[in-house]
Design a protein around this motif. Structure first.
Motif, PDB file in Angstrom:
ATOM      1  N   UNK A 197       5.983 -16.612 -29.545  1.00  0.00           N
ATOM      2  CA  UNK A 197       5.474 -15.541 -30.397  1.00  0.00           C
ATOM      3  C   UNK A 197       6.614 -14.777 -31.055  1.00  0.00           C
ATOM      4  N   UNK A 198       7.828 -14.999 -30.570  1.00  0.00           N
ATOM      5  CA  UNK A 198       8.931 -14.122 -30.943  1.00  0.00           C
ATOM      6  C   UNK A 198       9.762 -14.580 -32.123  1.00  0.00           C
ATOM      7  N   UNK A 199       9.399 -15.688 -32.732  1.00  0.00           N
ATOM      8  CA  UNK A 199      10.281 -16.232 -33.766  1.00  0.00           C
ATOM      9  C   UNK A 199       9.974 -15.753 -35.167  1.00  0.00           C
ATOM     10  N   UNK A 258       1.921 -12.418 -22.943  1.00  0.00           N
ATOM     11  CA  UNK A 258       3.291 -12.315 -23.441  1.00  0.00           C
ATOM     12  C   UNK A 258       4.128 -11.395 -22.559  1.00  0.00           C
ATOM     13  N   UNK A 259       3.488 -10.315 -22.064  1.00  0.00           N
ATOM     14  CA  UNK A 259       4.205  -9.400 -21.173  1.00  0.00           C
ATOM     15  C   UNK A 259       4.647 -10.130 -19.910  1.00  0.00           C
ATOM     16  N   UNK A 260       3.725 -10.926 -19.368  1.00  0.00           N
ATOM     17  CA  UNK A 260       4.057 -11.681 -18.164  1.00  0.00           C
ATOM     18  C   UNK A 260       5.151 -12.703 -18.472  1.00  0.00           C
ATOM     19  N   UNK A 261       5.032 -13.362 -19.627  1.00  0.00           N
ATOM     20  CA  UNK A 261       5.971 -14.427 -19.979  1.00  0.00           C
ATOM     21  C   UNK A 261       7.412 -13.909 -20.044  1.00  0.00           C
ATOM     22  N   UNK A 262       7.545 -12.605 -20.384  1.00  0.00           N
ATOM     23  CA  UNK A 262       8.904 -12.062 -20.499  1.00  0.00           C
ATOM     24  C   UNK A 262       9.553 -11.801 -19.157  1.00  0.00           C
ATOM     25  N   UNK A 263       8.786 -11.964 -18.082  1.00  0.00           N
ATOM     26  CA  UNK A 263       9.282 -11.668 -16.744  1.00  0.00           C
ATOM     27  C   UNK A 263      10.046 -10.339 -16.768  1.00  0.00           C
ATOM     28  N   UNK A 287       2.086 -19.703 -19.434  1.00  0.00           N
ATOM     29  CA  UNK A 287       1.514 -18.476 -18.893  1.00  0.00           C
ATOM     30  C   UNK A 287       0.020 -18.384 -19.171  1.00  0.00           C
ATOM     31  N   UNK A 288      -0.373 -18.682 -20.422  1.00  0.00           N
ATOM     32  CA  UNK A 288      -1.786 -18.542 -20.773  1.00  0.00           C
ATOM     33  C   UNK A 288      -2.653 -19.394 -19.855  1.00  0.00           C
ATOM     34  N   UNK A 289      -2.189 -20.594 -19.537  1.00  0.00           N
ATOM     35  CA  UNK A 289      -3.006 -21.460 -18.690  1.00  0.00           C
ATOM     36  C   UNK A 289      -2.863 -21.130 -17.211  1.00  0.00           C
ATOM     37  N   UNK A 290      -1.628 -20.830 -16.779  1.00  0.00           N
ATOM     38  CA  UNK A 290      -1.378 -20.542 -15.369  1.00  0.00           C
ATOM     39  C   UNK A 290      -2.216 -19.377 -14.868  1.00  0.00           C
ATOM     40  N   UNK A 291      -2.261 -18.308 -15.668  1.00  0.00           N
ATOM     41  CA  UNK A 291      -2.988 -17.124 -15.236  1.00  0.00           C
ATOM     42  C   UNK A 291      -4.425 -17.126 -15.721  1.00  0.00           C
ATOM     43  N   UNK A 292      -4.642 -17.718 -16.875  1.00  0.00           N
ATOM     44  CA  UNK A 292      -5.975 -17.655 -17.481  1.00  0.00           C
ATOM     45  C   UNK A 292      -6.990 -18.556 -16.815  1.00  0.00           C
ATOM     46  N   UNK A 332       7.982  -3.129 -21.950  1.00  0.00           N
ATOM     47  CA  UNK A 332       8.618  -3.994 -20.966  1.00  0.00           C
ATOM     48  C   UNK A 332       9.454  -5.070 -21.636  1.00  0.00           C
ATOM     49  N   UNK A 333      10.622  -5.288 -21.092  1.00  0.00           N
ATOM     50  CA  UNK A 333      11.500  -6.315 -21.633  1.00  0.00           C
ATOM     51  C   UNK A 333      12.786  -6.300 -20.868  1.00  0.00           C
TER      52      UNK A 333
END
Lengths: 265, 342
Positions: free
Chosen positions: B195-197, B305-310, B322-327, B28-29
């Motif tokens: 995570x992508x840098x 990370x998958x979610x973060x990429x929308x 994302x980690x906090x919103x969903x977790x 996904x991307x």
């Protein structure tokens, strides 16, 4: 007490106990001389604040002594490494275990840690000792439960079982029957007595259960302001040492029923 | 008598889930690439479109690997802190490591802006940010451990770590007050986490240090188990408390320090995953819970990370959000559900 030297598991010589903070010294009790003989069930009795806990903490190397000597199995306590000590002495403490997912079996098996390999794998011999400890404390029925599901009485038996799995000649328990009902108190006392008689364990407990201690303990350590008096339970009752320990204008010792009774006027 | 329940079924399940999360994360991307082509590329098939190969091998794969390392490392650190402090609220950052890293980065970005002007901050490289973060994290850890040396009560260390957090936050506020808007923005972006840098050589560093930490961790598995009974019982079982405490802090420092340096202060994972793992695997034995926590940490990070990429959009959310919103709601839900079974 005349025991031959190899039979003495624990011995204190002119022991001073207390706390040291920077240069200030708070001596709780001094010149304590006492010894524990193999296979005996010994109760440490004394008023609140007299230093029972401090003494147990010092004997178990939780806090340093202020002076004198402590010998375990004829070796100075300080010269023993923690792992060597763990093979000679096991503990049951008053502190609560932090909440976690351990089962009763796993908790008891932790008693094998001084013997297991680097990652704690249980060998056949370890398993044998764990099973024996479970059997000695009659807790087969709850071995697979989580320890958090147990009643206070069951938990105390599990903690004793854990100490047994450690396979030490000496077991020290700090007020093992506090918070328990009379049924469980008697059960624990009888269990400890049986362990001494049948399995040659040497057990030292601190306690406020005078009635039970006087009936079941082989020997007493009586702690008062002047120090420590040790001896066989019967002789200490007869010579009035027990009576003197708690006697006040509130209670008097009744030697016939082996308990303190409330003064009527 | 059954001495140890078997965990193989549960482990098969979470390992399969990890593979699934890994593949979903790769597939996904913003560009749509068929799953089959992704798998082929991973196995070295060069017949796939070059641009797709580039996306997969130079962008998505390093990011997924980073997610796995970051998720596992932070979760294990959280577990170590929870065991050491016997506190379910402890996480990888309680020793002040993320505050230290943040201070390092703040000093670099905001300091550069204050002394050399706002335009100078544009020239700050990824690696120098990582270096500043590592230095900051290491410095704070060193100070906390130095103070801890003379402290008997482990709980006090927890409070000292928290105090360092407040202290560094205050310094950062002062720095921020005197900085330009651009450099402030750059700093805030760092705190979002990313995570992508990471280039492949940076991933190698991350991997090596994570691996070393895990090797060290093996040596304290046994004392960690006895710490489940509390410190006094652990000592009575022959545990060298000071050594265990120090090693636990060094391992946590190494893991969180290097992870925060490369990916920013990623919140929540380290606190929540140990709880998730304990609910799922239902044991406290570190020989079992450590690998479980590592695997579940990786899964959660990959999904986050998958979610973060929308997926299918061109935007990416900050991973930290994302980690906090969903977790967070998920953990609350799990705990409520667990309560009911009592």
């Amino acid at each position: 007490m005349k025991e031959n030297a190899t039979n003495i598991i624990l011995k204190t010589n002119d022991l001073n106990i207390g706390y040291q903070h920077k240069k200030q010294v708070f001596c709780v009790a001094s010149h304590l001389n006492a010894s524990l003989a193999r296979g005996k069930f010994v109760c440490l009795l004394g008023k609140n604040g007299i230093g029972k806990s401090t003494l147990l903490r010092t004997l178990t190397k939780v806090q340093p002594k202020l002076g004198g000597q402590i010998q375990i199995d004829n070796k100075e306590l300080e010269t023993l490494s923690t792992i060597e000590l763990a093979k000679k002495m096991s503990l049951v403490l008053t502190e609560k275990i932090p909440e976690n997912n351990l089962t009763v079996y796993e908790l008891i098996a932790l008693g094998r840690q001084p013997y297991t390999n680097w990652i704690g794998t249980l060998s056949d011999e370890d398993k044998k000792y764990v099973d024996l400890a479970i059997q000695q404390t009659h807790i087969e029925g709850i071995a697979n439960k989580k320890y958090t599901e147990l009643s206070d009485g069951q938990l105390q038996k599990v903690m004793i079982s854990r100490a047994l799995a450690q396979n030490t000649t000496l077991i020290i328990l700090d007020e093992p029957t506090a918070h328990l009902d009379i049924q469980n108190k008697v059960e624990i006392y009888k269990l400890l007595k049986t362990l001494c008689e049948n399995y040659q364990k040497t057990i030292l407990i601190s306690s406020h259960e005078i009635h039970l201690a006087l009936q079941l303990a082989d020997q007493l350590w009586l702690m008062n302001e002047k120090g420590i008096i040790t001896g066989n339970t019967k002789s200490l009752i007869e010579d009035g040492s027990v009576s003197n320990l708690f006697a006040s204008n509130l209670v008097t010792f009744d030697a016939n029923s082996k308990q303190f009774v409330i003064n009527t006027n | 008598m059954k001495s140890k329940p078997t965990y193989s079924l549960k482990f098969t399940f979470i390992i399969s889930l990890l593979f699934l999360a890994f593949l979903i994360n790769l597939s996904l991307g913003s560009v749509d690439i068929p799953l089959l082509d992704i798998v082929k590329t991973l196995f070295g098939d060069t017949s796939i479109k070059d641009s797709w190969q580039n996306i997969i091998l130079d962008f998505r794969l390093p990011k997924a690997i980073t997610a796995i390392l970051v998720g596992s490392g932070l979760s294990i650190s959280g577990l170590l802190m929870q065991t050491l402090f016997r506190n379910p609220l402890a996480g990888p950052f309680v020793l002040g490591i993320s505050s230290g890293a943040s201070l390092g980065v703040a000093l670099l970005i905001l300091g550069t802006s204050a002394f050399l002007g706002a335009s100078a901050t544009l020239s700050i490289s990824n690696l120098s940010i990582a270096l500043a973060a590592s230095l900051g994290a290491f410095l704070v850890l060193a100070i906390v451990m130095l103070i801890a040396k003379n402290i008997k009560n482990t709980m006090s260390i927890l409070i000292i770590g928290l105090m360092f957090g407040s202290f560094t936050a205050a310094i950062i506020s002062v720095l921020a007050y005197f900085s330009s808007a651009e450099s402030l923005q750059q700093y805030v972006f760092w705190t979002f986490g990313s995570l992508g840098n990471l280039a492949w050589n940076e991933i190698t560093i991350l991997f090596t240090l994570t691996f070393l930490s895990l090797l060290l961790l093996l040596s304290i598995i046994k004392p960690l188990n006895s710490l489940l009974l509390g410190e006094n019982y652990a000592v009575s079982l022959g545990v060298n408390l000071k050594k265990t405490r120090n090693l636990t802090m060094i391992i946590t420092g190494l893991l969180t320090g290097v992870i925060t340096a490369f990916s920013g202060p990623i919140a929540f994972i380290g606190l929540a995953v140990p709880h998730l793992a304990k609910l799922l695997i239902n044991t406290s034995d570190h020989r079992i819970i450590v690998p479980a926590v590592a695997i579940i940490g990786a899964i959660v990070m990959l999904f986050s990370d998958t979610i973060a990429q929308l997926p299918t959009s061109e935007y990416t959310l900050p991973i930290n959000a994302v980690t906090s919103l969903f977790g967070a709601p998920m953990v609350i839900w799990l705990l409520i559900r667990k309560r009911k079974t009592y």
